[in-house]
Motif scaffolding. Sequence first.
Motif, PDB file in Angstrom:
ATOM      1  N   ASP A  39       0.834  -1.205   0.000  1.00 55.54           N
ATOM      2  CA  ASP A  39       0.000   0.000   0.000  1.00 55.54           C
ATOM      3  C   ASP A  39       0.869   1.255   0.000  1.00 55.54           C
ATOM      4  O   ASP A  39       0.542   2.246  -0.644  1.00 55.54           O
ATOM      5  CB  ASP A  39      -0.926   0.008   1.221  1.00 55.54           C
ATOM      6  CG  ASP A  39      -2.030  -1.045   1.114  1.00 55.54           C
ATOM      7  OD1 ASP A  39      -2.315  -1.508  -0.010  1.00 55.54           O
ATOM      8  OD2 ASP A  39      -2.605  -1.396   2.162  1.00 55.54           O
ATOM      9  N   GLU A  40       1.995   1.195   0.713  1.00 58.25           N
ATOM     10  CA  GLU A  40       2.915   2.341   0.748  1.00 58.25           C
ATOM     11  C   GLU A  40       3.493   2.631  -0.629  1.00 58.25           C
ATOM     12  O   GLU A  40       3.596   3.786  -1.039  1.00 58.25           O
ATOM     13  CB  GLU A  40       4.064   2.075   1.718  1.00 58.25           C
ATOM     14  CG  GLU A  40       3.719   2.304   3.166  1.00 58.25           C
ATOM     15  CD  GLU A  40       4.937   2.101   4.072  1.00 58.25           C
ATOM     16  OE1 GLU A  40       6.077   2.211   3.586  1.00 58.25           O
ATOM     17  OE2 GLU A  40       4.725   1.823   5.253  1.00 58.25           O
ATOM     18  N   GLU A  41       3.904   1.567  -1.336  1.00 58.89           N
ATOM     19  CA  GLU A  41       4.463   1.748  -2.678  1.00 58.89           C
ATOM     20  C   GLU A  41       3.418   2.316  -3.636  1.00 58.89           C
ATOM     21  O   GLU A  41       3.730   3.200  -4.448  1.00 58.89           O
ATOM     22  CB  GLU A  41       4.995   0.417  -3.216  1.00 58.89           C
ATOM     23  CG  GLU A  41       6.230  -0.069  -2.496  1.00 58.89           C
ATOM     24  CD  GLU A  41       6.622  -1.483  -2.879  1.00 58.89           C
ATOM     25  OE1 GLU A  41       7.831  -1.757  -2.921  1.00 58.89           O
ATOM     26  OE2 GLU A  41       5.727  -2.309  -3.149  1.00 58.89           O
ATOM     27  N   LEU A  69       0.818   4.125  -2.817  1.00 59.23           N
ATOM     28  CA  LEU A  69       0.579   5.511  -2.421  1.00 59.23           C
ATOM     29  C   LEU A  69       1.712   6.410  -2.896  1.00 59.23           C
ATOM     30  O   LEU A  69       1.473   7.522  -3.386  1.00 59.23           O
ATOM     31  CB  LEU A  69       0.431   5.603  -0.899  1.00 59.23           C
ATOM     32  CG  LEU A  69       0.051   6.960  -0.324  1.00 59.23           C
ATOM     33  CD1 LEU A  69      -1.283   7.442  -0.900  1.00 59.23           C
ATOM     34  CD2 LEU A  69      -0.028   6.891   1.189  1.00 59.23           C
ATOM     35  N   ASN A  70       2.943   5.932  -2.807  1.00 57.64           N
ATOM     36  CA  ASN A  70       4.110   6.690  -3.265  1.00 57.64           C
ATOM     37  C   ASN A  70       4.011   6.967  -4.771  1.00 57.64           C
ATOM     38  O   ASN A  70       4.267   8.095  -5.223  1.00 57.64           O
ATOM     39  CB  ASN A  70       5.398   5.925  -2.939  1.00 57.64           C
ATOM     40  CG  ASN A  70       6.647   6.689  -3.317  1.00 57.64           C
ATOM     41  OD1 ASN A  70       6.644   7.909  -3.422  1.00 57.64           O
ATOM     42  ND2 ASN A  70       7.723   5.967  -3.531  1.00 57.64           N
ATOM     43  N   GLN A  71       3.665   5.951  -5.548  1.00 51.55           N
ATOM     44  CA  GLN A  71       3.522   6.141  -6.999  1.00 51.55           C
ATOM     45  C   GLN A  71       2.404   7.139  -7.313  1.00 51.55           C
ATOM     46  O   GLN A  71       2.548   7.994  -8.187  1.00 51.55           O
ATOM     47  CB  GLN A  71       3.231   4.797  -7.679  1.00 51.55           C
ATOM     48  CG  GLN A  71       4.393   3.842  -7.677  1.00 51.55           C
ATOM     49  CD  GLN A  71       5.557   4.371  -8.486  1.00 51.55           C
ATOM     50  OE1 GLN A  71       5.422   5.136  -9.429  1.00 51.55           O
ATOM     51  NE2 GLN A  71       6.753   3.952  -8.097  1.00 51.55           N
ATOM     52  N   GLN A  72       1.300   7.010  -6.593  1.00 44.51           N
ATOM     53  CA  GLN A  72       0.182   7.928  -6.819  1.00 44.51           C
ATOM     54  C   GLN A  72       0.591   9.361  -6.489  1.00 44.51           C
ATOM     55  O   GLN A  72       0.258  10.298  -7.222  1.00 44.51           O
ATOM     56  CB  GLN A  72      -1.015   7.514  -5.955  1.00 44.51           C
ATOM     57  CG  GLN A  72      -2.252   8.357  -6.187  1.00 44.51           C
ATOM     58  CD  GLN A  72      -3.434   7.877  -5.354  1.00 44.51           C
ATOM     59  OE1 GLN A  72      -3.323   6.962  -4.558  1.00 44.51           O
ATOM     60  NE2 GLN A  72      -4.564   8.511  -5.549  1.00 44.51           N
ATOM     61  N   GLU A  73       1.323   9.524  -5.405  1.00 45.07           N
ATOM     62  CA  GLU A  73       1.780  10.869  -5.016  1.00 45.07           C
ATOM     63  C   GLU A  73       2.732  11.453  -6.060  1.00 45.07           C
ATOM     64  O   GLU A  73       2.671  12.646  -6.365  1.00 45.07           O
ATOM     65  CB  GLU A  73       2.456  10.823  -3.640  1.00 45.07           C
ATOM     66  CG  GLU A  73       1.479  10.614  -2.501  1.00 45.07           C
ATOM     67  CD  GLU A  73       2.160  10.369  -1.164  1.00 45.07           C
ATOM     68  OE1 GLU A  73       3.412  10.240  -1.121  1.00 45.07           O
ATOM     69  OE2 GLU A  73       1.438  10.288  -0.161  1.00 45.07           O
ATOM     70  N   ARG A  74       3.630  10.611  -6.599  1.00 43.57           N
ATOM     71  CA  ARG A  74       4.560  11.083  -7.635  1.00 43.57           C
ATOM     72  C   ARG A  74       3.811  11.565  -8.873  1.00 43.57           C
ATOM     73  O   ARG A  74       4.134  12.615  -9.442  1.00 43.57           O
ATOM     74  CB  ARG A  74       5.525   9.968  -8.021  1.00 43.57           C
ATOM     75  CG  ARG A  74       6.608   9.704  -7.000  1.00 43.57           C
ATOM     76  CD  ARG A  74       7.539   8.594  -7.416  1.00 43.57           C
ATOM     77  NE  ARG A  74       8.214   8.929  -8.664  1.00 43.57           N
ATOM     78  CZ  ARG A  74       8.788   8.041  -9.466  1.00 43.57           C
ATOM     79  NH1 ARG A  74       8.767   6.768  -9.166  1.00 43.57           N
ATOM     80  NH2 ARG A  74       9.396   8.421 -10.574  1.00 43.57           N
ATOM     81  N   LEU A  75       2.828  10.785  -9.294  1.00 49.61           N
ATOM     82  CA  LEU A  75       2.056  11.167 -10.483  1.00 49.61           C
ATOM     83  C   LEU A  75       1.219  12.418 -10.231  1.00 49.61           C
ATOM     84  O   LEU A  75       1.116  13.292 -11.098  1.00 49.61           O
ATOM     85  CB  LEU A  75       1.172  10.009 -10.936  1.00 49.61           C
ATOM     86  CG  LEU A  75       1.923   8.811 -11.515  1.00 49.61           C
ATOM     87  CD1 LEU A  75       0.986   7.629 -11.710  1.00 49.61           C
ATOM     88  CD2 LEU A  75       2.583   9.191 -12.829  1.00 49.61           C
ATOM     89  N   THR A  76       0.640  12.507  -9.044  1.00 59.48           N
ATOM     90  CA  THR A  76      -0.165  13.683  -8.694  1.00 59.48           C
ATOM     91  C   THR A  76       0.717  14.928  -8.639  1.00 59.48           C
ATOM     92  O   THR A  76       0.339  16.000  -9.136  1.00 59.48           O
ATOM     93  CB  THR A  76      -0.872  13.469  -7.338  1.00 59.48           C
ATOM     94  OG1 THR A  76      -1.690  12.301  -7.432  1.00 59.48           O
ATOM     95  CG2 THR A  76      -1.738  14.662  -6.962  1.00 59.48           C
ATOM     96  N   ALA A  77       1.904  14.788  -8.056  1.00 54.62           N
ATOM     97  CA  ALA A  77       2.843  15.919  -7.970  1.00 54.62           C
ATOM     98  C   ALA A  77       3.290  16.350  -9.358  1.00 54.62           C
ATOM     99  O   ALA A  77       3.390  17.554  -9.643  1.00 54.62           O
ATOM    100  CB  ALA A  77       4.046  15.540  -7.116  1.00 54.62           C
ATOM    101  N   LEU A  78       3.546  15.397 -10.235  1.00 51.20           N
ATOM    102  CA  LEU A  78       3.950  15.722 -11.603  1.00 51.20           C
ATOM    103  C   LEU A  78       2.845  16.481 -12.332  1.00 51.20           C
ATOM    104  O   LEU A  78       3.110  17.497 -12.998  1.00 51.20           O
ATOM    105  CB  LEU A  78       4.315  14.439 -12.367  1.00 51.20           C
ATOM    106  CG  LEU A  78       4.803  14.617 -13.794  1.00 51.20           C
ATOM    107  CD1 LEU A  78       6.059  15.475 -13.828  1.00 51.20           C
ATOM    108  CD2 LEU A  78       5.059  13.257 -14.432  1.00 51.20           C
TER     109      LEU A  78
END
Length: 100
Positions: free
Chosen positions: A49-51, A53-62
């Motif tokens: 779940d952490e991984e 969430l991390n990927q989702q955050e990276r895409l959202t930030a981009l």
Amino acid sequence: MHVGKQRSISIFSGLMLATVLAGCNSTADLQSYPSVYGQKPAAMGQMTDEEALNQQERLTALAAQRRSGSISEAEYQRRLKEMRALAEQHGADTLKQIEN
């Protein structure tokens, strides 16, 4: 006489069936066959779940950087291409790890 033959055949059939079924209850041969029961472990671990969430955050930030104009369209496309390449190659890389 006819009833006697049928009874003999029935008894013989019953004995044969019991013999066959008795052989099926043996556990000696179970080690030579693969088990089809139970959950088998995965070859590779599932994304945590952490991984995810991390990927989702990276895409959202981009996407946010693109909207705000803090990165150029060319930089956005470069990073997006990098992430898509990772997604495409990940399956093949994982398969190589499994096979080795």
